[in-house]
Design a protein around this motif. Structure first.
Motif, PDB file in Angstrom:
ATOM      1  N   THR A   6       0.818  -1.210   0.000  1.00  0.00           N
ATOM      2  CA  THR A   6       0.000   0.000   0.000  1.00  0.00           C
ATOM      3  C   THR A   6       0.858   1.269   0.000  1.00  0.00           C
ATOM      4  OG1 THR A   6      -0.192  -0.167   2.427  1.00  0.00           O
ATOM      5  CG2 THR A   6      -1.982  -1.082   1.106  1.00  0.00           C
ATOM      6  N   TYR A   7       2.010   1.222   0.643  1.00  0.00           N
ATOM      7  CA  TYR A   7       2.916   2.381   0.627  1.00  0.00           C
ATOM      8  C   TYR A   7       3.466   2.591  -0.784  1.00  0.00           C
ATOM      9  CZ  TYR A   7       6.723   5.516   2.046  1.00  0.00           C
ATOM     10  OH  TYR A   7       7.573   6.600   2.173  1.00  0.00           O
ATOM     11  N   THR A   8       3.826   1.482  -1.435  1.00  0.00           N
ATOM     12  CA  THR A   8       4.343   1.566  -2.807  1.00  0.00           C
ATOM     13  C   THR A   8       3.303   2.162  -3.753  1.00  0.00           C
ATOM     14  OG1 THR A   8       5.748  -0.365  -2.436  1.00  0.00           O
ATOM     15  CG2 THR A   8       5.285   0.222  -4.725  1.00  0.00           C
ATOM     16  N   ILE A   9       2.048   1.724  -3.599  1.00  0.00           N
ATOM     17  CA  ILE A   9       0.980   2.232  -4.464  1.00  0.00           C
ATOM     18  C   ILE A   9       0.681   3.691  -4.161  1.00  0.00           C
ATOM     19  CG2 ILE A   9      -1.479   2.008  -5.012  1.00  0.00           C
ATOM     20  CD1 ILE A   9      -1.171  -1.021  -4.486  1.00  0.00           C
ATOM     21  N   HIS A  10       0.535   4.016  -2.885  1.00  0.00           N
ATOM     22  CA  HIS A  10       0.156   5.378  -2.502  1.00  0.00           C
ATOM     23  C   HIS A  10       1.192   6.401  -2.953  1.00  0.00           C
ATOM     24  CE1 HIS A  10      -1.764   8.562  -0.197  1.00  0.00           C
ATOM     25  NE2 HIS A  10      -0.602   8.840   0.365  1.00  0.00           N
ATOM     26  N   HIS A  11       2.463   6.043  -2.863  1.00  0.00           N
ATOM     27  CA  HIS A  11       3.536   6.971  -3.237  1.00  0.00           C
ATOM     28  C   HIS A  11       4.022   6.743  -4.670  1.00  0.00           C
ATOM     29  CE1 HIS A  11       4.020   8.701   0.806  1.00  0.00           C
ATOM     30  NE2 HIS A  11       3.760   7.477   1.256  1.00  0.00           N
ATOM     31  N   ASN A  12       3.382   5.824  -5.386  1.00  0.00           N
ATOM     32  CA  ASN A  12       3.726   5.504  -6.768  1.00  0.00           C
ATOM     33  C   ASN A  12       5.230   5.311  -6.944  1.00  0.00           C
ATOM     34  OD1 ASN A  12       3.489   4.937  -9.458  1.00  0.00           O
ATOM     35  ND2 ASN A  12       2.770   6.965 -10.084  1.00  0.00           N
ATOM     36  N   LEU A  13       5.767   4.400  -6.147  1.00  0.00           N
ATOM     37  CA  LEU A  13       7.194   4.102  -6.227  1.00  0.00           C
ATOM     38  C   LEU A  13       7.479   3.217  -7.433  1.00  0.00           C
ATOM     39  CD1 LEU A  13       8.003   3.398  -2.461  1.00  0.00           C
ATOM     40  CD2 LEU A  13       8.146   5.562  -3.731  1.00  0.00           C
ATOM     41  N   PRO A  14       8.644   3.347  -8.057  1.00  0.00           N
ATOM     42  CA  PRO A  14       8.972   2.535  -9.228  1.00  0.00           C
ATOM     43  C   PRO A  14       9.351   1.112  -8.834  1.00  0.00           C
ATOM     44  CG  PRO A  14      10.819   3.934  -8.667  1.00  0.00           C
ATOM     45  CD  PRO A  14       9.703   4.328  -7.743  1.00  0.00           C
ATOM     46  N   ASP A  15       9.236   0.192  -9.800  1.00  0.00           N
ATOM     47  CA  ASP A  15       9.735  -1.159  -9.574  1.00  0.00           C
ATOM     48  C   ASP A  15      11.246  -1.184  -9.814  1.00  0.00           C
ATOM     49  OD1 ASP A  15      10.139  -1.120 -12.312  1.00  0.00           O
ATOM     50  OD2 ASP A  15       8.459  -2.428 -12.785  1.00  0.00           O
ATOM     51  N   ARG A  16      11.837  -2.356  -9.796  1.00  0.00           N
ATOM     52  CA  ARG A  16      13.304  -2.471  -9.919  1.00  0.00           C
ATOM     53  C   ARG A  16      13.812  -2.007 -11.284  1.00  0.00           C
ATOM     54  NH1 ARG A  16      14.427  -8.638  -9.065  1.00  0.00           N
ATOM     55  NH2 ARG A  16      12.581  -8.497  -7.745  1.00  0.00           N
ATOM     56  N   TRP A  17      12.878  -1.909 -12.277  1.00  0.00           N
ATOM     57  CA  TRP A  17      13.285  -1.486 -13.615  1.00  0.00           C
ATOM     58  C   TRP A  17      12.883  -0.048 -13.916  1.00  0.00           C
ATOM     59  CZ3 TRP A  17      10.112  -6.127 -13.396  1.00  0.00           C
ATOM     60  CH2 TRP A  17      10.885  -7.278 -13.213  1.00  0.00           C
ATOM     61  N   GLY A  18      12.384   0.649 -12.899  1.00  0.00           N
ATOM     62  CA  GLY A  18      12.038   2.058 -13.076  1.00  0.00           C
ATOM     63  C   GLY A  18      10.619   2.320 -13.548  1.00  0.00           C
ATOM     64  N   ASN A  19       9.767   1.286 -13.612  1.00  0.00           N
ATOM     65  CA  ASN A  19       8.376   1.473 -14.046  1.00  0.00           C
ATOM     66  C   ASN A  19       7.500   1.952 -12.895  1.00  0.00           C
ATOM     67  OD1 ASN A  19       8.591   0.294 -16.831  1.00  0.00           O
ATOM     68  ND2 ASN A  19       9.224  -1.498 -15.652  1.00  0.00           N
ATOM     69  N   HIS A  20       6.700   2.970 -13.132  1.00  0.00           N
ATOM     70  CA  HIS A  20       5.758   3.477 -12.138  1.00  0.00           C
ATOM     71  C   HIS A  20       4.358   2.951 -12.435  1.00  0.00           C
ATOM     72  CE1 HIS A  20       8.290   6.561 -10.100  1.00  0.00           C
ATOM     73  NE2 HIS A  20       8.970   6.503 -11.247  1.00  0.00           N
ATOM     74  N   PHE A  21       3.468   3.035 -11.453  1.00  0.00           N
ATOM     75  CA  PHE A  21       2.060   2.760 -11.688  1.00  0.00           C
ATOM     76  C   PHE A  21       1.490   3.830 -12.622  1.00  0.00           C
ATOM     77  CE2 PHE A  21       2.652   0.751  -7.486  1.00  0.00           C
ATOM     78  CZ  PHE A  21       2.121  -0.520  -7.746  1.00  0.00           C
ATOM     79  N   PRO A  22       0.423   3.519 -13.346  1.00  0.00           N
ATOM     80  CA  PRO A  22      -0.216   4.550 -14.166  1.00  0.00           C
ATOM     81  C   PRO A  22      -0.746   5.674 -13.269  1.00  0.00           C
ATOM     82  CG  PRO A  22      -1.033   2.358 -14.740  1.00  0.00           C
ATOM     83  CD  PRO A  22      -0.246   2.214 -13.479  1.00  0.00           C
ATOM     84  N   PRO A  23      -0.901   6.883 -13.798  1.00  0.00           N
ATOM     85  CA  PRO A  23      -1.469   7.973 -12.992  1.00  0.00           C
ATOM     86  C   PRO A  23      -2.909   7.661 -12.592  1.00  0.00           C
ATOM     87  CG  PRO A  23      -1.290   8.609 -15.302  1.00  0.00           C
ATOM     88  CD  PRO A  23      -0.552   7.319 -15.166  1.00  0.00           C
ATOM     89  N   LYS A  24      -3.363   8.290 -11.523  1.00  0.00           N
ATOM     90  CA  LYS A  24      -4.702   8.011 -10.997  1.00  0.00           C
ATOM     91  C   LYS A  24      -5.797   8.336 -12.000  1.00  0.00           C
ATOM     92  CE  LYS A  24      -3.379   8.667  -6.158  1.00  0.00           C
ATOM     93  NZ  LYS A  24      -3.584   9.461  -4.917  1.00  0.00           N
ATOM     94  N   GLU A  25      -5.513   9.244 -12.932  1.00  0.00           N
ATOM     95  CA  GLU A  25      -6.511   9.570 -13.953  1.00  0.00           C
ATOM     96  C   GLU A  25      -6.746   8.394 -14.899  1.00  0.00           C
ATOM     97  OE1 GLU A  25      -3.739  11.385 -13.444  1.00  0.00           O
ATOM     98  OE2 GLU A  25      -4.696  12.877 -12.116  1.00  0.00           O
ATOM     99  N   GLU A  26      -5.773   7.467 -14.971  1.00  0.00           N
ATOM    100  CA  GLU A  26      -5.870   6.351 -15.897  1.00  0.00           C
ATOM    101  C   GLU A  26      -6.217   5.035 -15.217  1.00  0.00           C
ATOM    102  OE1 GLU A  26      -2.244   6.041 -18.030  1.00  0.00           O
ATOM    103  OE2 GLU A  26      -2.392   8.030 -18.965  1.00  0.00           O
ATOM    104  N   CYS A  27      -5.987   4.940 -13.917  1.00  0.00           N
ATOM    105  CA  CYS A  27      -6.150   3.656 -13.238  1.00  0.00           C
ATOM    106  C   CYS A  27      -6.285   3.871 -11.734  1.00  0.00           C
ATOM    107  CB  CYS A  27      -4.944   2.781 -13.545  1.00  0.00           C
ATOM    108  SG  CYS A  27      -5.038   1.119 -12.888  1.00  0.00           S
ATOM    109  N   ILE A  28      -7.289   3.277 -11.129  1.00  0.00           N
ATOM    110  CA  ILE A  28      -7.487   3.356  -9.679  1.00  0.00           C
ATOM    111  C   ILE A  28      -7.065   2.022  -9.085  1.00  0.00           C
ATOM    112  CG2 ILE A  28      -9.184   3.667  -7.838  1.00  0.00           C
ATOM    113  CD1 ILE A  28     -10.811   5.323  -9.909  1.00  0.00           C
ATOM    114  N   ILE A  29      -6.158   2.063  -8.093  1.00  0.00           N
ATOM    115  CA  ILE A  29      -5.560   0.838  -7.558  1.00  0.00           C
ATOM    116  C   ILE A  29      -5.795   0.755  -6.056  1.00  0.00           C
ATOM    117  CG2 ILE A  29      -3.445  -0.509  -7.340  1.00  0.00           C
ATOM    118  CD1 ILE A  29      -2.310   1.082  -9.687  1.00  0.00           C
ATOM    119  N   THR A  30      -6.182  -0.430  -5.593  1.00  0.00           N
ATOM    120  CA  THR A  30      -6.344  -0.666  -4.165  1.00  0.00           C
ATOM    121  C   THR A  30      -5.901  -2.096  -3.857  1.00  0.00           C
ATOM    122  OG1 THR A  30      -7.891  -0.464  -2.299  1.00  0.00           O
ATOM    123  CG2 THR A  30      -8.738  -1.467  -4.319  1.00  0.00           C
ATOM    124  N   VAL A  31      -6.111  -2.551  -2.633  1.00  0.00           N
ATOM    125  CA  VAL A  31      -5.722  -3.905  -2.235  1.00  0.00           C
ATOM    126  C   VAL A  31      -6.803  -4.522  -1.361  1.00  0.00           C
ATOM    127  CG1 VAL A  31      -3.269  -3.264  -2.267  1.00  0.00           C
ATOM    128  CG2 VAL A  31      -4.527  -3.232  -0.097  1.00  0.00           C
TER     129      VAL A  31
END
Length: 306
Positions: free
Chosen positions: A38-63
């Motif tokens: 949830t911290y990774t999603i909330h702060h939109n942290l990148p993965d090990r290859w530098g990919n971020h989650f899509p912006p909130k305007e394009e995708c809503i993510i929860t757990v």
């Protein structure tokens, strides 16, 4: 082997709603600690290859603990997807009537959902379809799901050609960030015209069409053969979509519902809730850490709406 579980919920051409399997934050907290999903999603942290989650305007993510939806998440979807997409502000009453059709997943008629939707009966009808008929009455099952899942698998297969390998030679699984980006990209490939056609082939009619058909004594139901459905797909979405529609049997509609995260014994007994169609949800997607291979598993439903 451990897995990423993901439920994808789609509503017309609104931003997708994603539910990853992870521990939700504690009551009153926006997200968990620094090492949590949830911290990774909330702060939109990148993965090990530098990919971020899509912006909130394009995708809503929860757990959720199981990656399944629930009454609380159905309420969240209503407030963040349904109503905004329909142009409804929470403090305003629209000047037109609205209908939302759902399958009979318990979360769609949970207590908190009933309390919210019954305050909007002046302009909103919340209809639940009887179980067992979604393969014929659910637009996503009939025309959309195979094509969307086919596009999603195309993106995985393209990525897997050069996927990073672990020390034992097996490929690393795609990250949550990549999965979310693929959902957005795959959904963008499904044209709006095809979504509209999916309602037509299920014989849903507008009020004006019903009035005209009544006057002409025309039949309300038109059965589309598989060949006719294929023609609709090709005309609206092209040859690539047609290939997924015709040949991807793994993406057929699943017959069961997912495990519930709660109990609501009177879920289907509230006055004002009639049996009736829309929200149908996809299979859960598993990504195996050992092989990096995505799989779909029948799960008694996961999450979809048109």
């Amino acid at each position: 082997l451990s897995y990423f579980y993901l439920t994808i919920i789609l509503c017309s051409k609104a931003p997708p709603y994603l539910i990853f399997k992870a521990a939700p934050p504690k009551n009153g907290e926006v997200c968990g600690g620094k090492n949590t999903v949830t911290y990774t999603i909330h702060h939109n942290l990148p993965d090990r290859w530098g990919n971020h989650f899509p912006p909130k305007e394009e995708c809503i993510i929860t757990v959720s603990k199981t990656a399944n939806s629930s009454g609380a998440l159905t309420l969240d979807i209503t407030n963040k997807v349904f109503l905004p997409f329909l142009g409804i502000n929470q403090d305003e009453t629209p000047d037109h009537s609205l209908l939302i059709l759902l399958d009979d997943f318990k979360g769609h008629s949970a207590k908190e959902v009933k309390e919210r939707t019954l305050t909007m009966t002046d302009f909103l009808r919340w209809e639940i379809i009887a179980g067992g008929i979604t393969p014929k009455a659910q637009p996503l099952d009939v025309l959309i799901n195979k094509i969307f899942k086919g596009y999603f698998c195309d993106l995985f297969e393209l990525w897997s050609l050069n996927a990073p390998l672990k020390d034992d030679g097996n490929p690393l699984p795609p990250s949550r960030q990549l999965l979310a980006r693929w959902v957005v990209q795959a959904w963008a490939k499904v044209p709006t015209e095809l979504v509209k056609k999916s309602w037509d082939v299920c014989s849903y009619k507008s009020t004006s069409q019903l009035d005209r058909m009544s006057k002409d004594r025309a039949s309300l139901l038109v059965h589309y053969s598989q060949h006719e459905l294929a023609h609709v797909v090709k005309q609206a979405a092209g040859d690539n979509a047609l290939t997924h529609f015709l040949h991807d049997n793994e993406n057929d509609a699943e017959p069961m519902f997912p495990e519930e995260d709660y109990e609501d014994n009177d879920a289907h007994k509230s006055p004002g809730y009639s049996n009736g169609v829309l929200i149908k949800r996809s299979r859960k997607i598993q990504v195996c850490r050992g092989t990096g291979t995505p799989r779909t598993t029948p799960c008694k439903p996961s999450g979809w709406f048109v």
